[in-house]
Design a protein around this motif. Structure first.
Motif, short mmCIF file in Angstrom:
data_model
loop_
_atom_site.label_atom_id
_atom_site.label_comp_id
_atom_site.label_asym_id
_atom_site.label_seq_id
_atom_site.Cartn_x
_atom_site.Cartn_y
_atom_site.Cartn_z
N ASP A 121 5.06 12.50 -2.80
CA ASP A 121 4.47 11.24 -2.35
C ASP A 121 3.31 10.82 -3.25
O ASP A 121 3.14 9.63 -3.55
CB ASP A 121 3.98 11.37 -0.90
CG ASP A 121 5.13 11.49 0.09
OD1 ASP A 121 6.25 11.03 -0.25
OD2 ASP A 121 4.92 12.06 1.17
N TYR A 135 -3.27 0.27 -3.50
CA TYR A 135 -2.56 -0.99 -3.43
C TYR A 135 -1.89 -1.26 -4.77
O TYR A 135 -2.55 -1.24 -5.81
CB TYR A 135 -3.53 -2.13 -3.10
CG TYR A 135 -4.00 -2.14 -1.66
CD1 TYR A 135 -3.31 -2.86 -0.68
CD2 TYR A 135 -5.13 -1.42 -1.28
CE1 TYR A 135 -3.73 -2.86 0.63
CE2 TYR A 135 -5.56 -1.42 0.04
CZ TYR A 135 -4.86 -2.14 0.99
OH TYR A 135 -5.29 -2.15 2.29
N ALA A 166 3.03 4.48 -9.50
CA ALA A 166 3.00 3.05 -9.22
C ALA A 166 1.68 2.44 -9.68
O ALA A 166 1.66 1.35 -10.28
CB ALA A 166 3.19 2.81 -7.72
N ASP A 213 4.81 -4.89 -5.88
CA ASP A 213 6.17 -4.52 -5.47
C ASP A 213 6.94 -3.90 -6.63
O ASP A 213 7.67 -2.92 -6.45
CB ASP A 213 6.92 -5.77 -4.98
CG ASP A 213 6.52 -6.15 -3.57
OD1 ASP A 213 6.12 -5.27 -2.80
OD2 ASP A 213 6.61 -7.35 -3.23
N LYS A 269 9.34 4.65 -7.05
CA LYS A 269 10.28 5.23 -6.08
C LYS A 269 11.62 5.56 -6.73
O LYS A 269 12.32 6.48 -6.30
CB LYS A 269 10.48 4.28 -4.92
CG LYS A 269 9.26 4.17 -4.01
CD LYS A 269 9.46 3.14 -2.91
CE LYS A 269 8.21 3.03 -2.03
NZ LYS A 269 8.36 1.98 -0.98
N ALA A 280 5.82 -0.33 -7.10
CA ALA A 280 6.34 0.54 -6.04
C ALA A 280 7.82 0.86 -6.28
O ALA A 280 8.25 2.01 -6.14
CB ALA A 280 6.14 -0.14 -4.68
N ILE A 297 4.64 9.42 -6.55
CA ILE A 297 5.07 8.02 -6.42
C ILE A 297 3.85 7.11 -6.39
O ILE A 297 3.82 6.06 -7.07
CB ILE A 297 5.91 7.84 -5.14
CG1 ILE A 297 7.26 8.55 -5.29
CG2 ILE A 297 6.12 6.35 -4.85
CD1 ILE A 297 8.10 8.54 -4.03
N GLU A 298 2.83 7.48 -5.61
CA GLU A 298 1.63 6.64 -5.49
C GLU A 298 0.97 6.40 -6.84
O GLU A 298 0.69 5.26 -7.22
CB GLU A 298 0.63 7.30 -4.53
CG GLU A 298 -0.69 6.54 -4.44
CD GLU A 298 -1.71 7.23 -3.56
OE1 GLU A 298 -2.89 6.82 -3.58
OE2 GLU A 298 -1.34 8.20 -2.85
N LYS A 319 0.84 -1.19 0.00
CA LYS A 319 0.00 0.00 0.00
C LYS A 319 0.87 1.24 0.00
O LYS A 319 1.73 1.42 0.86
CB LYS A 319 -0.93 0.01 1.22
CG LYS A 319 -1.98 1.12 1.17
CD LYS A 319 -2.94 1.02 2.34
CE LYS A 319 -4.02 2.10 2.23
NZ LYS A 319 -4.98 2.04 3.37
N ILE A 320 0.63 2.10 -0.99
CA ILE A 320 1.31 3.39 -1.05
C ILE A 320 0.21 4.45 -1.03
O ILE A 320 -0.62 4.51 -1.94
CB ILE A 320 2.15 3.55 -2.33
CG1 ILE A 320 3.24 2.48 -2.39
CG2 ILE A 320 2.78 4.94 -2.37
CD1 ILE A 320 4.13 2.59 -3.60
N GLY A 321 0.21 5.27 0.00
CA GLY A 321 -0.89 6.23 0.13
C GLY A 321 -2.19 5.49 0.32
O GLY A 321 -2.34 4.69 1.24
#
Length: 221
Positions: free
Chosen positions: A71, A9, A78, A12, A19, A15, A74-75, A4-6
């Motif tokens: 942030d 879902y 991804a 990997d 990043k 993500a 990135i979320e 989970k980012i922010g």
């Protein structure tokens, strides 16, 4: 495995990609198109806005958040990575796409073509674990414009128009619900709204100039 980012879902791989990604944050849309050339990326939040497959519409609000908040960048990068990696398939699939909405949610839409050449809709769902399913829908919502036009032409009193306006409001509610569920497009909603305006214009006209009432006079001879 999903992480989970922010509020999203993602895988990997997605993500790690987001990043480690670096570019000019001032030109988010251009950079996304360069990073994900297999996606047809546009700005907006409406379904049925693209043709073919691999369409992605992104809310301008989200693009601005990506530009101003590392942030969020990135979320959503991804999330877009996983979208680009999806293999959406369904019998007779004609077109499909995804929408990142104003609140950051992810929606999917699709249109498949049956053997009788009539379109039906497919809905693409992604759950909180990142699993995607494609569901065909036999339900479509259409506005019977010709029928309502005949009823409007036949209406002669304010009561007639008011009854028709009630019917049109029901039509509008159904079409708007259909649009939310990808069972129709925006054109159906626009047709109903246009007919409502026509009915209101006739309502005002009849109210201003009511039709003469028939009456009879008994003459005694």
């Amino acid at each position: 495995m999903n992480v989970k980012i922010g509020n999203s879902y993602v895988s990997d791989a997605a993500a790690n990609f987001a990043k480690n990604s670096s570019d000019d944050d001032k030109n988010i849309l251009k950079n996304l198109r360069e990073k994900f050339p297999n996606l047809k990326i546009s700005v907006g939040t409406s379904p049925f806005s693209g043709t073919g497959t691999n369409n992605l519409s992104i809310s301008p609000k989200i693009l601005k958040e990506m530009q101003n908040n590392p942030d969020k960048k990135i979320e959503y990068e991804a999330l877009i990575y996983d979208i680009a990696s999806q293999n959406v398939s369904s019998p007779n699939l004609k077109s499909h796409g995804f929408i990142i909405t104003d609140d950051g949610g992810l929606r999917g839409w699709g249109i498949s073509q049956r053997d009788d050449k009539k379109n039906k809709n497919v809905r693409v769902k992604i759950d909180s674990e990142g699993n995607m399913t494609v569901e065909s829908s036999k339900t479509t919502v259409t506005f019977n414009e010709s029928k309502r036009a005949r009823q409007l032409a036949a209406a002669q009193t304010v009561e007639d128009i008011q009854s028709l306006l009630n019917l049109l409001q029901n039509d509008l509610n159904e079409c708007e619900e259909g649009l939310r569920n990808n069972f129709c497009d925006e054109d159906e909603v626009k047709k109903v709204k246009k007919m409502i305006e026509r009915a209101k214009e006739k309502f005002a006209e009849i109210k201003k100039n009511p039709p003469a009432k028939n009456f009879s006079v008994d003459v005694l001879i």
